[in-house]
Write an enzyme that holds these catalytic residues in place. Structure first.
Site, short mmCIF file in Angstrom:
data_model
loop_
_atom_site.label_atom_id
_atom_site.label_comp_id
_atom_site.label_asym_id
_atom_site.label_seq_id
_atom_site.Cartn_x
_atom_site.Cartn_y
_atom_site.Cartn_z
CB CYS A 24 -1.65 28.84 -40.52
SG CYS A 24 -0.11 28.20 -41.16
CB CYS A 27 -1.52 27.22 -43.86
SG CYS A 27 -1.09 26.40 -42.32
#
Length: 99
Positions: A24, A27
């Site tokens: 991600c 993230c």
């Protein structure tokens, strides 16, 4: 991890949980922000990371649908939640409010 997770979030001090995934992009942007937050709040709060791919039952239990999802727990109860990248000052303020 599951029993240990329950022990961690059952703390009097706020616990910020970062539900993330290695693949991600947002993230990866959140990670250095959390490092700075941890340095700022030090022992007033705890910050842990949960990889949703490796801990699917926990992610499902808290209905994590997107990553990153940040949840602040106090005494085992979620007191704040946000999906997406959160900024440093917002997180510091929230952790201090819940300390």
């Amino acid at each position: 991890m599951k029993g240990n997770f329950k022990n961690i979030i059952n703390s009097e001090q706020p616990v910020l949980v970062d539900f993330y995934a290695d693949w991600c992009g947002p993230c990866q942007m959140q990670a250095p922000i959390l490092k700075e937050v941890a340095e700022e709040v030090q022992s007033k709060a705890r910050i842990i990371k949960i990889d949703v791919d490796k801990n699917q039952p926990i992610a499902q239990q808290y209905q994590v649908r997107g990553v990153p999802t940040l949840i602040i727990f106090k005494n085992g109860q979620p007191v704040w939640r946000q999906s997406g990248v959160a900024n440093k000052q917002q997180l510091i303020d929230l952790l201090k409010q819940n300390a």
